[in-house]
Design a protein around this motif. Structure first.
Motif, short mmCIF file in Angstrom:
data_model
loop_
_atom_site.label_atom_id
_atom_site.label_comp_id
_atom_site.label_asym_id
_atom_site.label_seq_id
_atom_site.Cartn_x
_atom_site.Cartn_y
_atom_site.Cartn_z
N LEU A 1 -37.79 14.60 61.55
CA LEU A 1 -36.75 13.74 60.99
C LEU A 1 -36.65 13.90 59.48
O LEU A 1 -35.55 13.98 58.92
CB LEU A 1 -37.03 12.28 61.36
N SER A 2 -37.81 13.98 58.81
CA SER A 2 -37.80 14.17 57.36
C SER A 2 -37.17 15.51 56.97
O SER A 2 -36.39 15.60 56.02
CB SER A 2 -39.24 14.09 56.84
N THR A 3 -37.50 16.56 57.75
CA THR A 3 -36.93 17.88 57.47
C THR A 3 -35.42 17.88 57.65
O THR A 3 -34.66 18.43 56.84
CB THR A 3 -37.58 18.93 58.38
N VAL A 4 -34.96 17.26 58.73
CA VAL A 4 -33.52 17.21 59.01
C VAL A 4 -32.78 16.43 57.93
O VAL A 4 -31.70 16.83 57.48
CB VAL A 4 -33.26 16.60 60.40
N LYS B 1 -32.53 18.56 54.84
CA LYS B 1 -31.53 19.60 55.02
C LYS B 1 -30.12 19.03 54.93
O LYS B 1 -29.22 19.64 54.31
CB LYS B 1 -31.74 20.28 56.38
N ASN B 2 -29.90 17.88 55.52
CA ASN B 2 -28.58 17.24 55.46
C ASN B 2 -28.21 16.88 54.02
O ASN B 2 -27.05 17.04 53.61
CB ASN B 2 -28.56 16.00 56.34
N LYS B 3 -29.20 16.41 53.25
CA LYS B 3 -28.94 16.07 51.86
C LYS B 3 -28.53 17.30 51.07
O LYS B 3 -27.59 17.27 50.26
CB LYS B 3 -30.18 15.42 51.25
N GLN B 4 -29.23 18.41 51.31
CA GLN B 4 -28.89 19.66 50.62
C GLN B 4 -27.49 20.13 50.99
O GLN B 4 -26.72 20.60 50.14
CB GLN B 4 -29.93 20.73 50.97
N LEU B 5 -27.16 20.02 52.29
CA LEU B 5 -25.83 20.43 52.73
C LEU B 5 -24.74 19.55 52.12
O LEU B 5 -23.66 20.05 51.77
CB LEU B 5 -25.75 20.38 54.26
N GLU B 6 -25.00 18.27 51.99
CA GLU B 6 -24.02 17.37 51.37
C GLU B 6 -23.79 17.74 49.90
O GLU B 6 -22.65 17.74 49.42
CB GLU B 6 -24.51 15.93 51.48
N GLU B 7 -24.87 18.08 49.18
CA GLU B 7 -24.72 18.49 47.79
C GLU B 7 -23.94 19.79 47.67
O GLU B 7 -23.07 19.94 46.81
CB GLU B 7 -26.11 18.64 47.15
N ASP B 8 -24.24 20.75 48.58
CA ASP B 8 -23.50 22.02 48.57
C ASP B 8 -22.01 21.78 48.86
O ASP B 8 -21.13 22.42 48.25
CB ASP B 8 -24.09 22.99 49.60
N LEU B 9 -21.74 20.88 49.81
CA LEU B 9 -20.35 20.59 50.15
C LEU B 9 -19.61 19.95 48.97
O LEU B 9 -18.45 20.31 48.70
CB LEU B 9 -20.31 19.65 51.36
N LYS B 10 -20.27 19.06 48.24
CA LYS B 10 -19.63 18.45 47.08
C LYS B 10 -19.32 19.49 46.01
O LYS B 10 -18.24 19.48 45.41
CB LYS B 10 -20.54 17.36 46.50
N ARG B 11 -20.26 20.43 45.77
CA ARG B 11 -20.02 21.47 44.77
C ARG B 11 -18.87 22.38 45.20
O ARG B 11 -18.03 22.76 44.37
CB ARG B 11 -21.30 22.29 44.57
N GLU B 12 -18.82 22.73 46.48
CA GLU B 12 -17.73 23.58 46.96
C GLU B 12 -16.38 22.87 46.85
O GLU B 12 -15.38 23.50 46.48
CB GLU B 12 -17.99 23.99 48.43
N GLN B 13 -16.35 21.58 47.16
CA GLN B 13 -15.10 20.83 47.04
C GLN B 13 -14.65 20.74 45.59
O GLN B 13 -13.46 20.88 45.29
CB GLN B 13 -15.28 19.44 47.63
N GLN B 14 -15.62 20.53 44.67
CA GLN B 14 -15.28 20.46 43.25
C GLN B 14 -14.75 21.80 42.76
O GLN B 14 -13.75 21.86 42.02
CB GLN B 14 -16.51 20.05 42.45
N TRP B 15 -15.40 22.90 43.18
CA TRP B 15 -14.93 24.23 42.78
C TRP B 15 -13.53 24.51 43.34
O TRP B 15 -12.68 25.08 42.65
CB TRP B 15 -15.91 25.29 43.31
N TYR B 16 -13.30 24.09 44.58
CA TYR B 16 -11.99 24.30 45.19
C TYR B 16 -10.91 23.52 44.43
O TYR B 16 -9.81 24.05 44.18
CB TYR B 16 -12.03 23.87 46.65
#
Length: 266
Positions: free
Chosen positions: A104-107, A110-125
């Motif tokens: 659960l901690s690993t998941v 990973k979800n937190k990292q994916l959320e940060e990547d998604l925010k950066r991609e949305q900002q770049w877009y």
């Protein structure tokens, strides 16, 4: 939230521990007896030539019998004591709980990292869309200005300067042609330069120095990446020597039958 902690009141009582140890010792003694019987069966006298084959056959039979026994055998409970079973069950549940908490901690990480990547991609877009909109607006503005550009005096004056430059260029080319024709004529006007075997090969018409320079200039300007021209029989050798000696032209470093104009404009 993490899974609730399993209480630590599941320590096996002393009687249950003693009973479990006794059962394990009994099972181990039974295994030793079976092993001793098997060793006694393998000590039968055998002929020297058939010893290895017989041992292998006995090994195959033993493994086959053991395999059949395991196929027929159903799982047995080590102990029937409820306290022992409860303690073992709680211990196993505690291990499963710890593994699930780690997963659960690993998941979550990973979800937190994916959320940060998604925010950066949305900002770049969004930034790229803003840049694209700004460029489109700038393009439309320039297009409108070009379409509405009047033919005023400045534009007319620029056209006149371009026309004068072209006329001056033509005058220079004509003057250069007259100068070369006057001071660097062909050896004999209208004469044809023949090859060594004049009786076998047809004559070749020589070209003027002005034509040679024109060929070199056109080659340099049209294909600057490959400015070399093949020297043929229509090039009078003294002209070639003149151009090479005064640095106006250069030979190819690997092919002396090719030459190029020196790039004075560079």
């Amino acid at each position: 939230e993490y899974l609730p902690e399993i209480t630590n009141d599941s320590i096996c009582p002393e009687d249950a521990k003693e009973e479990l140890l006794n059962e394990c010792e009994s099972i181990w003694k039974h295994i030793e007896e079976c092993q001793s019987k098997l060793m006694l069966l393998q000590t039968e006298t055998l002929l020297q030539s058939d010893t290895k084959l017989s041992l292998l056959m006995m090994r195959v039979k033993a493994l086959t019998a053991e395999y059949n026994q395991w196929q027929k055998r159903s799982p047995e409970v080590i102990s029937t004591n409820p306290d022992v079973l409860l303690a073992l069950g709680k211990e196993e549940l505690q291990k499963v709980k710890n593994d699930l908490e780690m997963l659960l901690s690993t998941v979550r990480s990973k979800n937190k990292q994916l959320e940060e990547d998604l925010k950066r991609e949305q900002q770049w877009y969004e930034e790229q869309e803003q840049i694209l909109d700004a460029l489109n607006g700038f393009h439309e503005k320039l297009k409108t200005q070009v379409q509405q550009l009047p033919r005023n005096r400045a534009f007319q004056g620029l056209q006149n300067k371009m026309l004068k430059l072209r006329m001056y260029k033509e005058e220079l080319l004509n003057a250069l042609g007259k100068f070369l024709e006057e001071h660097f004529p062909l050896p004999e006007k209208g004469r044809s330069a023949e090859k060594k075997n004049s009786s076998e090969e047809p004559a070749v018409e020589l070209i003027t120095l002005n034509e040679i320079l024109e060929i070199l200039i056109n080659k340099l300007m049209s294909t600057p990446h490959e400015p070399y021209v093949m020297i043929n029989d229509s090039f009078w050798p003294p002209y070639i020597e003149l151009l090479l000696r005064y640095g106006i032209a250069l030979r190819h470093p690997e092919d002396p039958s090719r030459m190029r104009l020196e790039a004075f404009h560079m």
